[in-house]
Design a protein around this motif. Structure first.
Motif, PDB file in Angstrom:
ATOM      1  N   ASN A  76       0.825  -1.207   0.000  1.00 17.74           N
ATOM      2  CA  ASN A  76       0.000   0.000   0.000  1.00 17.74           C
ATOM      3  C   ASN A  76       0.861   1.260   0.000  1.00 17.74           C
ATOM      4  OD1 ASN A  76      -2.729  -1.213   0.284  1.00 17.74           O
ATOM      5  ND2 ASN A  76      -1.783  -2.064   2.121  1.00 17.74           N
ATOM      6  N   VAL A  77       1.975   1.215  -0.710  1.00 21.67           N
ATOM      7  CA  VAL A  77       2.933   2.317  -0.682  1.00 21.67           C
ATOM      8  C   VAL A  77       2.323   3.623  -1.184  1.00 21.67           C
ATOM      9  CG1 VAL A  77       4.011   1.924  -2.934  1.00 21.67           C
ATOM     10  CG2 VAL A  77       5.355   2.904  -1.068  1.00 21.67           C
ATOM     11  N   LYS A  78       1.372   3.558  -2.107  1.00 21.01           N
ATOM     12  CA  LYS A  78       0.731   4.794  -2.577  1.00 21.01           C
ATOM     13  C   LYS A  78      -0.015   5.484  -1.441  1.00 21.01           C
ATOM     14  CE  LYS A  78       0.347   3.537  -7.411  1.00 21.01           C
ATOM     15  NZ  LYS A  78      -0.521   3.305  -8.553  1.00 21.01           N
ATOM     16  N   LEU A  79      -0.668   4.728  -0.593  1.00 19.67           N
ATOM     17  CA  LEU A  79      -1.346   5.290   0.571  1.00 19.67           C
ATOM     18  C   LEU A  79      -0.324   5.844   1.575  1.00 19.67           C
ATOM     19  CD1 LEU A  79      -3.952   5.725   2.236  1.00 19.67           C
ATOM     20  CD2 LEU A  79      -3.621   3.414   3.142  1.00 19.67           C
ATOM     21  N   ILE A  80       0.739   5.102   1.811  1.00 22.58           N
ATOM     22  CA  ILE A  80       1.802   5.538   2.730  1.00 22.58           C
ATOM     23  C   ILE A  80       2.433   6.828   2.222  1.00 22.58           C
ATOM     24  CG2 ILE A  80       4.043   4.896   3.724  1.00 22.58           C
ATOM     25  CD1 ILE A  80       1.626   3.255   4.806  1.00 22.58           C
ATOM     26  N   ASN A  81       2.593   6.955   0.901  1.00 21.79           N
ATOM     27  CA  ASN A  81       3.184   8.163   0.310  1.00 21.79           C
ATOM     28  C   ASN A  81       2.323   9.398   0.551  1.00 21.79           C
ATOM     29  OD1 ASN A  81       5.373   6.743  -0.657  1.00 21.79           O
ATOM     30  ND2 ASN A  81       4.537   6.510  -2.711  1.00 21.79           N
TER      31      ASN A  81
END
Length: 170
Positions: A76-81
């Motif tokens: 979920n790196v897009k959310l973390i970003n």
């Protein structure tokens, strides 16, 4: 004794204001630069997973956190970003204006510990120390800020909607 000083003394509120402004500025500028310059946590998360914090024998010190990074954060790196820079800006603003100060301190501490669990030291221990003092101070941490004006309203709102308040009305 120090606990009472931090939570009740008006001079402590002045010192806490200075701490809040410093810590808030650190959070705000960190988040602002991430928002403006672009932020991608993928490399950091990949590095934290491939080289986790271990003891001298190579044993994982934080296996649950490493599993969290691998199975939730990286996919979920897009959310973390989005969450990290936005969270840093909101924490900074909360400290600077003294709004929801204890909550800003709590979430600041949470983020600092997450960064440390991933193996990054940087300014995190310093911000944990200062943020912890502000959180321990409770309402006095935001006494010279928006919290001073908002606290009576919030107390009235919660008292009115509490079980105790509902019981008195019937």
């Amino acid at each position: 004794m120090i606990h009472t000083f931090l939570r009740e003394n008006v001079y402590a509120a002045g010192l806490l204001l200075l701490l809040r402004l410093y810590v808030g500025w650190e959070w705000l500028t960190a988040g602002y630069h991430k928002l403006m310059d672009g932020f991608d946590a993928k490399g950091f998360l990949t590095g934290a997973i491939s080289k986790p914090v271990t003891d001298q024998g190579g044993e994982l010190i934080y296996p649950n956190f490493t599993a969290f990074l691998e199975h939730f954060a990286l996919p979920n790196v897009k959310l973390i970003n989005i969450l990290i820079p936005l969270g840093e800006v909101l924490i900074g603003l909360g400290f600077i204006v003294g709004a929801l100060t204890a909550a800003a301190a709590f979430f600041g501490l949470l983020m600092n510990f997450m960064f440390m669990f991933a193996g990054t030291v940087s300014t995190n221990p310093w911000l944990i120390l200062l943020g912890g003092l502000i959180m321990i101070a409770g309402a006095n941490g935001g006494r010279l800020g928006v919290d001073y004006y908002a606290a009576p309203f919030v107390r009235k709102l919660f008292h009115k909607n509490s079980f105790h308040g509902a019981k008195q009305q019937s």
